[in-house]
Design a protein around this motif. Structure first.
Motif, PDB file in Angstrom:
ATOM      1  N   SER A  86       0.461  -1.601   0.222  1.00  0.00           N
ATOM      2  CA  SER A  86       0.295   0.035  -0.009  1.00  0.00           C
ATOM      3  C   SER A  86       0.603   1.147  -0.251  1.00  0.00           C
ATOM      4  O   SER A  86       0.348   2.366  -0.099  1.00  0.00           O
ATOM      5  N   ILE A  87       1.913   0.907   0.588  1.00  0.00           N
ATOM      6  CA  ILE A  87       2.943   1.648   1.124  1.00  0.00           C
ATOM      7  C   ILE A  87       4.072   2.640  -0.241  1.00  0.00           C
ATOM      8  O   ILE A  87       5.028   3.358   0.292  1.00  0.00           O
ATOM      9  N   GLU A  88       4.120   1.215  -0.509  1.00  0.00           N
ATOM     10  CA  GLU A  88       5.390   1.137  -1.443  1.00  0.00           C
ATOM     11  C   GLU A  88       5.977   3.337  -2.537  1.00  0.00           C
ATOM     12  O   GLU A  88       7.142   3.601  -1.835  1.00  0.00           O
ATOM     13  N   ARG A  89       5.357   3.371  -3.446  1.00  0.00           N
ATOM     14  CA  ARG A  89       5.923   5.070  -3.727  1.00  0.00           C
ATOM     15  C   ARG A  89       5.731   5.623  -2.704  1.00  0.00           C
ATOM     16  O   ARG A  89       5.904   6.852  -3.201  1.00  0.00           O
ATOM     17  N   PHE A  90       5.413   5.884  -1.378  1.00  0.00           N
ATOM     18  CA  PHE A  90       5.043   6.773  -0.716  1.00  0.00           C
ATOM     19  C   PHE A  90       6.222   6.706   0.139  1.00  0.00           C
ATOM     20  O   PHE A  90       6.829   7.312   1.314  1.00  0.00           O
ATOM     21  N   GLY A  91       7.771   5.643   0.023  1.00  0.00           N
ATOM     22  CA  GLY A  91       8.374   5.348   1.267  1.00  0.00           C
ATOM     23  C   GLY A  91       8.887   6.544   2.108  1.00  0.00           C
ATOM     24  O   GLY A  91       9.277   5.650   3.086  1.00  0.00           O
ATOM     25  N   GLU A  92       9.382   6.900   1.196  1.00  0.00           N
ATOM     26  CA  GLU A  92      10.731   7.896   1.962  1.00  0.00           C
ATOM     27  C   GLU A  92       9.893   8.697   2.226  1.00  0.00           C
ATOM     28  O   GLU A  92      10.590   9.900   3.222  1.00  0.00           O
ATOM     29  N   HIS A  93       8.511   9.150   2.134  1.00  0.00           N
ATOM     30  CA  HIS A  93       7.589   9.525   3.261  1.00  0.00           C
ATOM     31  C   HIS A  93       7.343   9.237   4.867  1.00  0.00           C
ATOM     32  O   HIS A  93       6.673   9.877   4.893  1.00  0.00           O
ATOM     33  N   ILE A  94       7.030   7.729   4.712  1.00  0.00           N
ATOM     34  CA  ILE A  94       6.681   7.640   5.684  1.00  0.00           C
ATOM     35  C   ILE A  94       7.685   6.761   7.178  1.00  0.00           C
ATOM     36  O   ILE A  94       8.577   5.682   6.671  1.00  0.00           O
ATOM     37  N   ARG A  95       7.075   7.594   8.292  1.00  0.00           N
ATOM     38  CA  ARG A  95       8.333   7.272   9.909  1.00  0.00           C
ATOM     39  C   ARG A  95       7.717   5.597   9.736  1.00  0.00           C
ATOM     40  O   ARG A  95       8.801   5.413  10.086  1.00  0.00           O
ATOM     41  N   ARG A  96       6.508   5.539   9.795  1.00  0.00           N
ATOM     42  CA  ARG A  96       6.139   4.297  10.562  1.00  0.00           C
ATOM     43  C   ARG A  96       4.744   3.816  10.472  1.00  0.00           C
ATOM     44  O   ARG A  96       4.051   5.368  10.033  1.00  0.00           O
ATOM     45  N   VAL A  97       4.003   3.100  10.230  1.00  0.00           N
ATOM     46  CA  VAL A  97       2.756   2.666  10.088  1.00  0.00           C
ATOM     47  C   VAL A  97       2.295   2.042  11.292  1.00  0.00           C
ATOM     48  O   VAL A  97       2.922   0.589  11.366  1.00  0.00           O
ATOM     49  N   ASP A  98       1.005   1.973  12.151  1.00  0.00           N
ATOM     50  CA  ASP A  98       1.006   1.074  13.170  1.00  0.00           C
ATOM     51  C   ASP A  98      -0.503   0.771  12.905  1.00  0.00           C
ATOM     52  O   ASP A  98      -1.358   1.083  12.353  1.00  0.00           O
ATOM     53  N   VAL A  99      -0.201   0.069  12.783  1.00  0.00           N
ATOM     54  CA  VAL A  99      -1.593  -1.362  12.685  1.00  0.00           C
ATOM     55  C   VAL A  99      -2.342  -1.727  14.147  1.00  0.00           C
ATOM     56  O   VAL A  99      -1.759  -2.373  14.365  1.00  0.00           O
ATOM     57  N   HIS A 100      -4.261  -1.705  14.005  1.00  0.00           N
ATOM     58  CA  HIS A 100      -4.672  -1.829  15.477  1.00  0.00           C
ATOM     59  C   HIS A 100      -5.898  -3.150  14.746  1.00  0.00           C
ATOM     60  O   HIS A 100      -6.122  -2.754  13.756  1.00  0.00           O
ATOM     61  N   LEU A 101      -5.519  -4.011  15.141  1.00  0.00           N
ATOM     62  CA  LEU A 101      -6.395  -5.629  15.085  1.00  0.00           C
ATOM     63  C   LEU A 101      -7.467  -5.706  16.248  1.00  0.00           C
ATOM     64  O   LEU A 101      -6.613  -5.728  16.624  1.00  0.00           O
ATOM     65  N   SER A 102      -8.830  -6.394  15.859  1.00  0.00           N
ATOM     66  CA  SER A 102      -9.442  -7.042  16.842  1.00  0.00           C
ATOM     67  C   SER A 102     -10.767  -7.272  16.581  1.00  0.00           C
ATOM     68  O   SER A 102     -11.047  -7.352  14.991  1.00  0.00           O
ATOM     69  N   ASN A 103     -10.738  -7.742  17.266  1.00  0.00           N
ATOM     70  CA  ASN A 103     -12.463  -8.807  16.967  1.00  0.00           C
ATOM     71  C   ASN A 103     -13.939  -8.068  17.852  1.00  0.00           C
ATOM     72  O   ASN A 103     -13.353  -8.502  18.402  1.00  0.00           O
ATOM     73  N   GLU A 104     -14.411  -7.565  17.131  1.00  0.00           N
ATOM     74  CA  GLU A 104     -15.704  -6.832  18.504  1.00  0.00           C
ATOM     75  C   GLU A 104     -16.853  -7.185  18.050  1.00  0.00           C
ATOM     76  O   GLU A 104     -18.118  -6.904  17.316  1.00  0.00           O
ATOM     77  N   ASN A 105     -17.176  -8.628  18.463  1.00  0.00           N
ATOM     78  CA  ASN A 105     -17.838 -10.161  17.880  1.00  0.00           C
ATOM     79  C   ASN A 105     -18.962  -9.040  19.131  1.00  0.00           C
ATOM     80  O   ASN A 105     -20.389  -9.665  19.104  1.00  0.00           O
ATOM     81  N   ARG A 106     -18.685  -8.449  20.098  1.00  0.00           N
ATOM     82  CA  ARG A 106     -19.635  -8.680  21.184  1.00  0.00           C
ATOM     83  C   ARG A 106     -20.384  -6.898  20.550  1.00  0.00           C
ATOM     84  O   ARG A 106     -21.818  -6.891  21.256  1.00  0.00           O
ATOM     85  N   GLU A 107     -19.914  -6.717  20.183  1.00  0.00           N
ATOM     86  CA  GLU A 107     -21.129  -5.550  19.095  1.00  0.00           C
ATOM     87  C   GLU A 107     -21.352  -6.575  17.050  1.00  0.00           C
ATOM     88  O   GLU A 107     -20.710  -6.317  16.964  1.00  0.00           O
ATOM     89  N   LYS A 108     -22.646  -6.338  17.357  1.00  0.00           N
ATOM     90  CA  LYS A 108     -23.243  -7.286  16.199  1.00  0.00           C
ATOM     91  C   LYS A 108     -22.917  -5.780  14.997  1.00  0.00           C
ATOM     92  O   LYS A 108     -24.645  -5.347  15.016  1.00  0.00           O
ATOM     93  N   ARG A 109     -22.714  -6.174  14.503  1.00  0.00           N
ATOM     94  CA  ARG A 109     -22.002  -4.702  12.954  1.00  0.00           C
ATOM     95  C   ARG A 109     -22.698  -6.042  12.206  1.00  0.00           C
ATOM     96  O   ARG A 109     -22.427  -6.752  11.748  1.00  0.00           O
ATOM     97  N   VAL A 110     -23.327  -4.804  11.259  1.00  0.00           N
ATOM     98  CA  VAL A 110     -23.511  -4.590   9.765  1.00  0.00           C
ATOM     99  C   VAL A 110     -22.866  -6.081   9.021  1.00  0.00           C
ATOM    100  O   VAL A 110     -22.656  -6.252   8.437  1.00  0.00           O
ATOM    101  N   ASP A 111     -21.018  -4.683   9.153  1.00  0.00           N
ATOM    102  CA  ASP A 111     -20.703  -4.515   8.173  1.00  0.00           C
ATOM    103  C   ASP A 111     -19.388  -5.813   8.810  1.00  0.00           C
ATOM    104  O   ASP A 111     -18.117  -5.498   8.388  1.00  0.00           O
ATOM    105  N   GLY A 112     -19.456  -6.596   9.952  1.00  0.00           N
ATOM    106  CA  GLY A 112     -18.782  -7.423  10.027  1.00  0.00           C
ATOM    107  C   GLY A 112     -18.115  -7.020  11.192  1.00  0.00           C
ATOM    108  O   GLY A 112     -17.792  -5.837  12.002  1.00  0.00           O
ATOM    109  N   GLY A 113     -17.445  -8.043  12.252  1.00  0.00           N
ATOM    110  CA  GLY A 113     -17.076  -7.820  13.478  1.00  0.00           C
ATOM    111  C   GLY A 113     -15.361  -7.944  13.953  1.00  0.00           C
ATOM    112  O   GLY A 113     -14.463  -7.243  14.773  1.00  0.00           O
ATOM    113  N   ASN A 114     -15.021  -8.015  12.687  1.00  0.00           N
ATOM    114  CA  ASN A 114     -13.296  -7.701  12.955  1.00  0.00           C
ATOM    115  C   ASN A 114     -12.858  -6.491  12.206  1.00  0.00           C
ATOM    116  O   ASN A 114     -13.207  -5.569  11.178  1.00  0.00           O
ATOM    117  N   TYR A 115     -11.826  -6.017  12.824  1.00  0.00           N
ATOM    118  CA  TYR A 115     -11.831  -4.580  12.567  1.00  0.00           C
ATOM    119  C   TYR A 115     -10.075  -4.338  12.292  1.00  0.00           C
ATOM    120  O   TYR A 115      -9.044  -5.081  13.629  1.00  0.00           O
TER     121      TYR A 115
END
Length: 125
Positions: free
Chosen positions: A29-58
């Motif tokens: 996703s960031i290959e062409r922007f590499g020299e401008h990006i210092r860090r990418v933080d990714v946060h993943l969770s499963n929100e099954n306790r919340e019944k979401r129309v678009d899915g519980g994986n976040y």
């Protein structure tokens, strides 16, 4: 450039190879922007306790861009890999837009006056 993958307790033991998958999506996703990006933080969770129309994986991705505010995108999906893929696509579009604005701003700024040129202008007056 650094890629940090953070998961909540619903994700940790469930998915083998998840960190590598996330890294490959982020790098693509960031290959062409590499020299401008210092860090990418990714946060993943499963929100099954919340019944979401678009899915519980976040998936949330935050890119720290040199000379610009952080770029943050989110996605929910029924499948965790789909949420990661969707967020990666959103990150690519958001960075394209943000860095395009940053480059436009730089192009519209007048070039700096060099000291020698300024000195010649003031002494000839």
């Amino acid at each position: 450039m650094q890629i940090n993958v953070n998961t909540d307790n619903t994700i940790k033991s469930k998915h083998q190879g998840l960190n590598e998958y996330v890294r490959s999506v982020v790098e693509a996703s960031i290959e062409r922007f590499g020299e401008h990006i210092r860090r990418v933080d990714v946060h993943l969770s499963n929100e099954n306790r919340e019944k979401r129309v678009d899915g519980g994986n976040y998936c949330m991705m935050e890119a720290l861009v040199t000379g610009y505010e952080p770029v943050v995108v989110h996605d929910h999906a029924a499948d965790l890999h789909q949420a990661i893929d969707n967020a990666g696509g959103k990150l690519k579009r958001a960075l394209d837009s943000a860095l395009g604005r940053l480059n436009d701003k730089k192009m519209h700024e007048p070039p700096p006056v060099e000291a020698e040129s300024y000195k010649n202008l003031t002494s000839s007056s």
